[in-house]
Each structure stands twice: as structure tokens, then as C-alpha cells.
Design an enzyme around this catalytic site. Structure first.
Site, short mmCIF file in Angstrom:
data_model
loop_
_atom_site.label_atom_id
_atom_site.label_comp_id
_atom_site.label_asym_id
_atom_site.label_seq_id
_atom_site.Cartn_x
_atom_site.Cartn_y
_atom_site.Cartn_z
CD GLU A 38 -10.26 -8.42 52.64
OE1 GLU A 38 -10.22 -8.23 53.87
OE2 GLU A 38 -9.26 -8.50 51.93
CB CYS A 49 -12.05 -5.96 44.05
SG CYS A 49 -11.22 -7.53 44.28
CB CYS A 53 -8.72 -18.75 49.12
SG CYS A 53 -8.46 -19.42 47.46
CB CYS A 105 -1.69 -18.15 45.55
SG CYS A 105 -2.89 -18.88 44.43
CB CYS A 108 -2.56 -14.78 47.97
SG CYS A 108 -4.25 -14.48 48.48
CD GLU A 121 -10.41 -20.23 41.28
OE1 GLU A 121 -9.24 -19.85 41.12
OE2 GLU A 121 -11.34 -19.96 40.48
CB SER A 149 -9.56 -13.00 38.57
OG SER A 149 -8.24 -13.45 38.76
CB SER A 181 -4.29 -15.64 39.04
OG SER A 181 -3.32 -15.19 39.94
CG ASN A 186 0.59 -14.96 39.40
OD1 ASN A 186 0.59 -13.76 39.15
ND2 ASN A 186 -0.46 -15.59 39.88
CG ASN A 204 1.67 -4.04 48.14
OD1 ASN A 204 2.57 -3.38 48.63
ND2 ASN A 204 0.40 -3.81 48.36
CB CYS A 234 -5.76 -10.78 47.86
SG CYS A 234 -6.80 -12.18 47.90
S1 SF4 Z 1 -4.59 -15.43 44.98
FE1 SF4 Z 1 -6.79 -15.89 44.84
S2 SF4 Z 1 -6.82 -18.11 44.41
FE2 SF4 Z 1 -4.78 -17.67 45.22
S3 SF4 Z 1 -4.94 -18.02 47.46
FE3 SF4 Z 1 -5.36 -15.83 47.07
S4 SF4 Z 1 -7.58 -15.70 46.94
FE4 SF4 Z 1 -7.03 -17.85 46.64
#
Ligand code: SF4
Length: 370
Positions: free
Chosen positions: A96, A109, A116, A120, A123, A175, A204, A227, A229, A303, A359
Site C-alpha cells: 500500500e 508514503c 515486514c 515492531c 505496527c 524496513e 525512515s 523510528s 520510540n 493510534n 502502517c
Molecule cells: S514500524 Fe516499520 S519497521 Fe517496524 S514492523 Fe512496522 S513496517 Fe516494519
């Protein structure tokens, strides 16, 4: 370089490779520039659109080459104008791209991988796991496809095409630095053949330290976002497992080594999660961590996804189902501490929450989270 039917995919060729290919067909050298113009500036999807090439030349090209295009499966538009595009790849994988209007800016974006592997905790893409790296043309074609969609909409409304993507961020699924060569190849075409300004592109990363330094060596000159955090290894490793391999101290050291052009800054993204990383102590630690780095901090209040998700999480990683958004007063207090100590910090508005703009959420909506 060969497409699925063993024809050459023009969008996978550098300018030099395209030139050599055109020469190998016995065509005049100026055809290279014509084809580049059609694909990268007029967003042609087929050789038949290239009306300044003779019919014979187009047929000759069709015999040996294709123009690889993503298939648009679905578009969603939010009340706030954010649009999400779900694309299908040749092998059926889904990715997407998100288009975000913000005053004069129109930011696209894009995704760098299908899925991925980084897991994380905050996400949805990380929840769904890794499928495969994108090829360079699949990265590039997100930009070309959305450029074409914008132009065709303007034309259908009889508007002069005044809308253009002003910024590109590699912050979608995946990533990017784990797909290094394909991303660098795509970025070379976006800056070199599409003539998109490198200063308006931001990559990023979750913090793949050797590749951050390798990115600097490419000379691409795109902006870097980290990123981040969290402000301790304990918390960061809990919500971002990559931190166990590349801990905070080393990551910050790599950021200090990253060559920044004058007036540029490294962006540090910080998803604020209630009770996890939003304390005053975290804010003070963040100030100390970033001391001496030309930086800006994007605070992104967590979010929560509005759909049920699969949970493929490693046991060591905290997952989004346990997370919540901090109160407005806690968010503001965090920001004030940063500002009062000289850090540039902004709170990013959540965009497109009604269309799952975080994401990985459109893909998850479409497939039921698989
Ligand atoms: S934040 Fe980015 S690097 Fe982390 S799991 Fe989601 S897509 Fe992957």
C-alpha cells in the site's frame, strides 16, 4: 532484469542499461530519452502510448520488452483527504501507498517490502510478518502510479494538472534498509529520471546501523528518519526487537556520523504509547540522547488499529493490543519538555484514521489481517 515472461522490464533498467538495450535493437540513441520521457514524466503504461515512436518501433519493443506496472486494487479516501492505494504485485502480494495532503504539501508514503520482519510492537505490518522484498520497479512504480492517478483525475475534471506529489517518504510497509540495493536503485531513478528533488525524499528506518552508514556512502543525499520510540534499551527492545541487535547507544552514534547537508536535520519518530514511553523521565532522556545532533522529533500519539489483528508476535515483543494513546495533557507535557530544552518537536496529527491509514492497515483490512 527479465520480466516474468523473460522480456526485459524497462522500469528495471538504469539510463545506461536502457541506452545499451535501445542500441542492441538497432534503434537511434535519441529513442532512449523519448522512452524515459514517456515512462518517467508522462507515466505511460504501454508502448502503444508512445505516439512519437513509429508503429514498427513500438512492435519491435513489444517483442523484447515490457513496462512493468502495479495493479491498483482499491483506493480509499479519508474525510481529511488522505488517500490509500492498495496495489497487487505480479505474484499476488499486496502493498500500500498513502497520499497525504497537508496545506501546500502532498506527501506520498511508499512501501519497501511486502510485509515486514521487524515485528515492531505498535505496527500492524509488523504483526502480519514478512512476505518478500520489493523489486526496484515495484518501489518506483508506486510513485509513477500515483502521479498518473493524480494527473488523470485532474484531466477528468478538466482541471489543468496543478497537483503534484511534493514529498516522498519511505515509511510504508517494510524496513527499507533491509532491501538496500533495490531501494537505492529505485531512488536513483526517482531522483535521476523522474527529476524528483532528493531533499524532498525521506527514508525512515528502524535502525539498521551498517546500512545507515552505507546509505550515506551512496551519495543519494536523501533525508534520514529514525523510528526511535524509546529512550532506554529495555523499553526499545520490548517494542522494537531490532534494538537487541543494534542498541540505542550505537544507533545514536551512527546518527552522529551521518553526514548532514547544511540546514538539514535527522527526523526522530517517536510513537507515544501510554505508560510505555511517555513519562517525563523519557522526555528528559530523549533530550540527553539527541544532544548535539541536528534533529527534529515527530511525536506520534499511538493510534490503535480499529480491526482485529492476527498476532504472530515473538513472545519477547510487546504487542499493539496492549497499547493505548496517552492523554492530551501527557502528550503536551512531553512536547513542552523537549521544546523547553531546545529540541525541535512537533505532534503529528493522525491522518486518515477512518480509512485505516496507519502502517499496514489497509492491507490488513483487505485480507482480514492475514
Ligand atoms: S514500524 Fe516499520 S519497521 Fe517496524 S514492523 Fe512496522 S513496517 Fe516494519
Amino acid at each position: 532484469m527479465k520480466h516474468n515472461d523473460m522480456k526485459i522490464n524497462i522500469k528495471e533498467l538504469s539510463k545506461e542499461e536502457l541506452s545499451a538495450f535501445i542500441e542492441s535493437l538497432g534503434l537511434k540513441p535519441y529513442r532512449t530519452e523519448q522512452i524515459i520521457n514517456w515512462i518517467y514524466r508522462r507515466y505511460a503504461e504501454s508502448f502503444d502510448e508512445m505516439t512519437n515512436l513509429s508503429k514498427d518501433t513500438r512492435e519491435q519493443l513489444k517483442e523484447t520488452a515490457v513496462i512493468g506496472n502495479l495493479t491498483l486494487l482499491k483506493t480509499l479516501e479519508s474525510k481529511d483527504g488522505t488517500q490509500k492505494f492498495l496495489f497487487e504485485l505480479e505474484d499476488g502480494e499486496l502493498i500500500e501507498s498513502v497520499l497525504i495532503p497537508d496545506n501546500e504539501r502532498l506527501t506520498l508514503c511508499i512501501s519497501s517490502q511486502a510485509g515486514c520482519a521487524m515485528s515492531c510492537g505498535f505496527c500492524l505490518t509488523g504483526n502480519a510478518g514478512f512476505k518478500r522484498n520489493l523489486k526496484s520497479y515495484e518501489v518506483l512504480d508506486q510513485v509513477i502510479s500515483v502521479m498518473r492517478i493524480i494527473r488523470d483525475r485532474d484531466l477528468s475534471k478538466n482541471e489543468k494538472s496543478g497537483h503534484h506529489i511534493t514529498n516522498i517518504v519511505l515509511m510504508g510497509m517494510g524496513e527499507p534498509l533491509n532491501n538496500f540495493n533495490e531501494i537505492v536503485s529505485a531512488l536513483r531513478k526517482i531522483t535521476g529520471l523522474m527529476k524528483f528533488s532528493k531533499r524532498r525524499i525521506t527514508l525512515s528506518t528502524s535502525g539498521i546501523i551498517p546500512k545507515i552508514l552505507a546509505l550515506a556512502e551512496t551519495g543519494l543525499g536523501v533525508n534520514l528518519a529514525i523510528s526511535l520510540n524509546a529512550t532506554t534499551d529495555e523499553t526499545r527492545s520490548m517494542i522494537m526487537p531490532i534494538n537487541k541487535k543494534y542498541p540505542l547507544k550505537d544507533l545514536i552514534k551512527a546518527c552522529r556520523q551521518f553526514p548532514l547537508p547544511p540546514r538539514s536535520r535527522i527526523t526522530f519518530e517517536y510513537v507515544l504509547i501510554s505508560g510505555i514511553n511517555d513519562s517525563e523521565e523519557d522526555a528528559f532522556r530523549l533530550v540527553n540522547l539527541l544532544k548535539g545532533i541536528r534533529s527534529k522529533v515527530n511525536l506520534i500519539p499511538y493510534n490503535p488499529p480499529h480491526i482485529a489483528i492476527n498476532n504472530h508476535a515473538p513472545k519477547s515483543s510487546a504487542r499493539s493490543s496492549h497499547f493505548s494513546r496517552p492523554s492530551e495533557s501527557d502528550i503536551l507535557a512531553f512536547k513542552e519538555i523537549l521544546l523547553n530544552r531546545g529540541l525541535m518537536a512537533v505532534i503529528r496529527k493522525s491522518r486518515g484514521t477512518d480509512i485505516s491509514a496507519a502502517c499496514g492497515q489497509l492491507k490488513a483490512d483487505y485480507t482480514g489481517g492475514k
